[in-house]
Design a protein around this motif. Structure first.
Motif, PDB file in Angstrom:
ATOM      1  N   THR A 118       1.031  -1.582  -0.611  1.00 40.80           N
ATOM      2  CA  THR A 118      -0.048   0.253   0.183  1.00 40.80           C
ATOM      3  C   THR A 118       1.098   1.566   0.105  1.00 40.80           C
ATOM      4  O   THR A 118       1.514   1.704   0.485  1.00 40.80           O
ATOM      5  CB  THR A 118      -1.439  -0.204   1.080  1.00 40.80           C
ATOM      6  OG1 THR A 118      -1.418  -1.078   1.196  1.00 40.80           O
ATOM      7  CG2 THR A 118      -1.594   1.368   0.972  1.00 40.80           C
ATOM      8  N   ASP A 121      -8.888   1.759   2.489  1.00 42.04           N
ATOM      9  CA  ASP A 121      -8.060   2.232   3.808  1.00 42.04           C
ATOM     10  C   ASP A 121      -8.641   4.199   3.989  1.00 42.04           C
ATOM     11  O   ASP A 121      -7.910   4.577   4.139  1.00 42.04           O
ATOM     12  CB  ASP A 121      -6.639   1.796   4.212  1.00 42.04           C
ATOM     13  CG  ASP A 121      -7.174   1.762   5.464  1.00 42.04           C
ATOM     14  OD1 ASP A 121      -8.053   2.396   6.083  1.00 42.04           O
ATOM     15  OD2 ASP A 121      -6.446   2.406   6.370  1.00 42.04           O
ATOM     16  N   ARG A 173     -12.929  -0.308   9.092  1.00 39.76           N
ATOM     17  CA  ARG A 173     -10.666   0.377   8.487  1.00 39.76           C
ATOM     18  C   ARG A 173     -10.366  -0.343   9.811  1.00 39.76           C
ATOM     19  O   ARG A 173      -9.271  -1.010   9.855  1.00 39.76           O
ATOM     20  CB  ARG A 173     -10.584   1.415   7.884  1.00 39.76           C
ATOM     21  CG  ARG A 173     -12.115   1.295   6.574  1.00 39.76           C
ATOM     22  CD  ARG A 173     -11.368   2.774   6.534  1.00 39.76           C
ATOM     23  NE  ARG A 173     -10.451   3.979   7.289  1.00 39.76           N
ATOM     24  CZ  ARG A 173     -10.644   4.945   7.251  1.00 39.76           C
ATOM     25  NH1 ARG A 173     -11.784   5.802   7.444  1.00 39.76           N
ATOM     26  NH2 ARG A 173      -9.904   5.441   7.349  1.00 39.76           N
ATOM     27  N   ASP A 174     -10.806   0.375  11.078  1.00 36.96           N
ATOM     28  CA  ASP A 174      -9.921   0.132  12.175  1.00 36.96           C
ATOM     29  C   ASP A 174      -9.634  -1.657  12.081  1.00 36.96           C
ATOM     30  O   ASP A 174      -8.431  -2.168  12.768  1.00 36.96           O
ATOM     31  CB  ASP A 174     -10.798   0.310  14.109  1.00 36.96           C
ATOM     32  CG  ASP A 174     -10.580   1.741  13.352  1.00 36.96           C
ATOM     33  OD1 ASP A 174      -9.655   2.977  13.292  1.00 36.96           O
ATOM     34  OD2 ASP A 174     -11.652   2.761  14.502  1.00 36.96           O
ATOM     35  N   ARG A 221      -9.317  -3.976  10.050  1.00 37.35           N
ATOM     36  CA  ARG A 221      -8.309  -4.725   9.009  1.00 37.35           C
ATOM     37  C   ARG A 221      -7.437  -4.085   9.285  1.00 37.35           C
ATOM     38  O   ARG A 221      -6.411  -5.600   9.727  1.00 37.35           O
ATOM     39  CB  ARG A 221      -9.084  -4.304   7.977  1.00 37.35           C
ATOM     40  CG  ARG A 221     -10.231  -4.952   7.203  1.00 37.35           C
ATOM     41  CD  ARG A 221     -10.153  -4.967   5.380  1.00 37.35           C
ATOM     42  NE  ARG A 221     -10.437  -3.188   5.815  1.00 37.35           N
ATOM     43  CZ  ARG A 221     -11.539  -2.480   4.902  1.00 37.35           C
ATOM     44  NH1 ARG A 221     -13.018  -2.442   5.182  1.00 37.35           N
ATOM     45  NH2 ARG A 221     -11.566  -1.399   4.810  1.00 37.35           N
ATOM     46  N   ARG A 222      -6.693  -2.931   9.466  1.00 34.25           N
ATOM     47  CA  ARG A 222      -5.886  -3.059  10.425  1.00 34.25           C
ATOM     48  C   ARG A 222      -5.574  -3.946  11.039  1.00 34.25           C
ATOM     49  O   ARG A 222      -4.101  -3.785  11.126  1.00 34.25           O
ATOM     50  CB  ARG A 222      -5.272  -1.239  10.675  1.00 34.25           C
ATOM     51  CG  ARG A 222      -5.267  -0.191   9.622  1.00 34.25           C
ATOM     52  CD  ARG A 222      -5.511   1.346   9.798  1.00 34.25           C
ATOM     53  NE  ARG A 222      -5.798   2.079   9.515  1.00 34.25           N
ATOM     54  CZ  ARG A 222      -5.905   3.343   9.202  1.00 34.25           C
ATOM     55  NH1 ARG A 222      -6.284   4.452  10.873  1.00 34.25           N
ATOM     56  NH2 ARG A 222      -6.635   4.390   9.155  1.00 34.25           N
TER      57      ARG A 222
END
Lengths: 457, 457
Positions: A348, A375, B173-174, B176-177
């Motif tokens: 990314t 993201d 998103r959090d 996935r991170r």
């Protein structure tokens, strides 16, 4: 350069030896001890500086011109002073003052005990230096160097040129940065006419031809060679003149690009490949791409070549919002499959990468590999697509895009961090070999040749 | 994971097909045309979605657990709505709403015309998408997917799981991170007892042993193997189980480290090598270092191994100013000489590199290669030395440093972006083979194995 030229012009021969003891340092010394240091200083200085010519290679070429050598016969240093702020102040005969921190000078003592001339390695260990260390004496030797004495009696001598090359002044730092800045030549479709092919044999036999070829790739972004034997293995031969090819999931050397059944990659079909950079799915995408045409297509198969830096700066000018979106939106590029190895790669990064000074340093753009997963907050998505569309329009503008068909026996070599390239659809048995190198090895080669031949560019 | 688990628990079977036309889109349609779309929709949907199982590989493993599969029998989507803000709103049966931008959906249409199932590549080109595109209709199909129709009549269908895996909500998103975050185990000298050597034969024959070995290097930073044949070439054999060795200026494969006359590198003497990371002079330093002991020293030659991440976080805690100096002061590492090739390499970076979230991601520290040239204002120099001294003190603290002597036939493999390593001085014919790999290839291998074996870690 300007600093040096001015320095040369203003040198005043004085030959005088100026010695100063800082008030602070004096306090810690008895007069007798200070005197006894003086007695032993000359012998010690000889020992410490005996290998100086060896240990100061012209590693920073912008200050090591022949003119600099001639100055060594004159006085370069007027005065030296131990400052209570923890720096040695050197007053140049040409005017101006530079400050050098005490601890930095101790750390960089160039005597054989502290610095290995053979390896170029530092021998001083961090654990052995008190960050608050201060020299007890400082003197100018023959107007050409300064000599310092440390609390434990160790002595260090520093040549004026060595010091000036490492000056901490804003002016000197700006000049060094400027000298290191890449000399880029941006271009559009008119560059096609300037693509003068170099004979492959010259690259294989003449180091300066090889240097010029890769120096052109560094500044212009691409170069062309012809009369390359029409068989596999030629990129490896070329790479081994410098270093080696970079292995990728396509293999250790070149990979052959022609239509294959059941491929995991559009490149291995006869379909058009839209403009992209290679290997955006790697942490460090290959820096240089070598395309060798072994057999040209019966119809089609032309390459599109675009200066991505030029396109990026055009976008910045025309559409700053789009430029901002492309330099700040994280984009994932993903690829998995099986070639030489099984692979599952994803990275990314923004499409346009800038350095801390806002200069474009890398383009990573392969629309077909761009992951659907993003993201970013949802409201940034549509502006990002608008930006990609604006970018695409700049890339494909006829003024920007070279369209050229490689003939069998030609090899185009280009900067894969800069050029955006595509391929028109084709018919017939086209065979192109693809291989990669990295900029580290190529810039290292350019540096070696510059050093060995004392070139300025 | 939490999102998915909650989703599974709350699914309500409805089986209902909800179809909504946005007011905006309705305006551009006659009722008759809208109806005729309805007639052709089912056939088109079949065509566009016929390869869906193929085109949605579980590329993001944290959402593709067996539990997720079972949910496909129930309703997952309650409603879909075309919002005037340019997003499709999906209301999940499990509660909550996710928004997906129109242009993003068009760009990521999964039908065979827009997406190549064979290659995984996107076929939609940026130039063919209007960033302001809006669907004219949206409907839920069997509670499992949404189907959109575009102004030109093209239809796209998106599976609920595919959408949820790519949700733009902050929560998703959090998560996935978090799922992607490296699971690091920091350690000190006590780690020595946990260094259980793996049989080299197992690495050469058992893919899961190989996976565990490199997964350990990813999380712990190092792993040890024994009963390696006492001859050169073993690192290459190991690397080829995954990909290949990284070539460096030491050569294409391993390089032999023993005392040599007239060397350009302290490593090739019997002297102590203070703690460092390898290859800081490269733009992308080698990610993994493989040290294979072919013959141990008669006396000395022990390796010092320190978890640089752990040391960095300790420094951050103890001495935030020093940590700040080491993460922000540019340091040049330079090396030139001749081994496999002539080389002249230099790279500038901080000693401790952080990512945008402030996590330590790379240590580059080789005091002996640190250039005297510093591009900082003079007043930042002394604080930087103070910081390096504090860093050195943490690194060498007995609680942090493993001291271990490799026996002949042992190979230690470690993360060169993380471990700081040294070597005690030695006597006698010590012979250690050194080789490198890169993280791209190793993480790619770990990803392939996880994908193929459906592993979660």
């Amino acid at each position: 350069m300007a600093l040096l030229t001015r320095g040369v012009a203003r040198i005043i021969t004085s030959g005088q030896v100026t010695k100063l003891l800082s008030t602070t340092s004096m306090k810690s010394l008895s007069c007798g001890r200070a005197l006894s240091f003086n007695v032993s200083r000359m012998a010690s200085s000889m020992r410490c500086t005996g290998r100086k010519a060896e240990v100061s290679p012209p590693s920073h070429r912008w200050f090591s011109t022949p003119a600099a050598e001639s100055v060594r016969t004159a006085s370069a240093i007027e005065k030296v002073r131990l400052d209570s702020d923890g720096v040695v102040e050197v007053e140049w005969s040409s005017g101006g003052v530079s400050s050098f921190p005490y601890v930095w000078l101790r750390d960089n003592c160039q005597c054989p005990d502290c610095h290995s001339a053979m390896t170029g390695f530092r021998r001083v260990m961090i654990k052995d230096i008190d960050p608050s260390i201060a020299p007890v004496t400082a003197e100018v030797v023959d107007g050409k160097s300064i000599q310092l004495e440390w609390p434990d009696g160790h002595r260090s001598e520093f040549d004026w040129q060595w010091l000036q090359d490492r000056s901490f002044t804003q002016e000197a730092r700006d000049q060094r940065r400027e000298a290191k800045r890449r000399k880029l030549q941006l271009w559009g479709s008119e560059q096609l006419e300037k693509l003068q092919p170099v004979e492959f044999d010259a690259l294989m036999t003449d180091e300066m031809a090889l240097y010029d070829f890769f120096n052109t790739i560094d500044t212009v972004g691409l170069a062309l060679t012809r009369n390359v034997p029409c068989k596999v293995g030629q990129q490896q031969r070329l790479a081994e003149r410098i270093a080696y090819l970079r292995p990728t999931h396509y293999g250790l050397h070149e990979s052959s690009v022609y239509s294959k059944p059941n491929t995991s990659n559009l490149a291995f079909t006869g379909q058009r490949l839209h403009c992209h950079t290679d290997m955006p799915q790697y942490s460090s995408p290959a820096g240089i791409l070598l395309l060798h045409c072994v057999q040209e297509a019966e119809e089609g198969g032309e390459n599109e070549l675009i200066d991505g830096y030029h396109a990026a700066y055009q976008l910045k000018e025309k559409d700053p919002e789009a430029f901002h979106a492309l330099t700040t939106t994280p984009v994932s590029f993903a690829m998995h499959g099986k070639d030489y190895i099984r692979y599952d790669l994803e990275k990314t990064r923004p499409i346009i990468s800038l350095n801390s000074e806002g200069e474009v340093v890398r383009i990573c753009y392969a629309n077909q590999l761009r992951s659907a997963l993003m993201d970013v907050p949802v409201e940034r998505v549509q502006p990002f697509y608008r930006a990609m569309r604006a970018w695409d329009d700049v890339l494909y503008h006829p003024d920007n895009c070279i369209l050229t068909k490689l003939n069998a026996g030609e090899m185009v070599v280009f900067d894969n961090w800069r050029l955006v390239h595509g391929r028109r659809g084709f018919q017939g048995g086209r065979h192109v070999q693809t291989a990669y190198m990295d900029w580290d090895e190529v810039r290292s080669f350019l540096g070696v040749v510059r050093r060995e031949r004392n070139l300025n560019n």
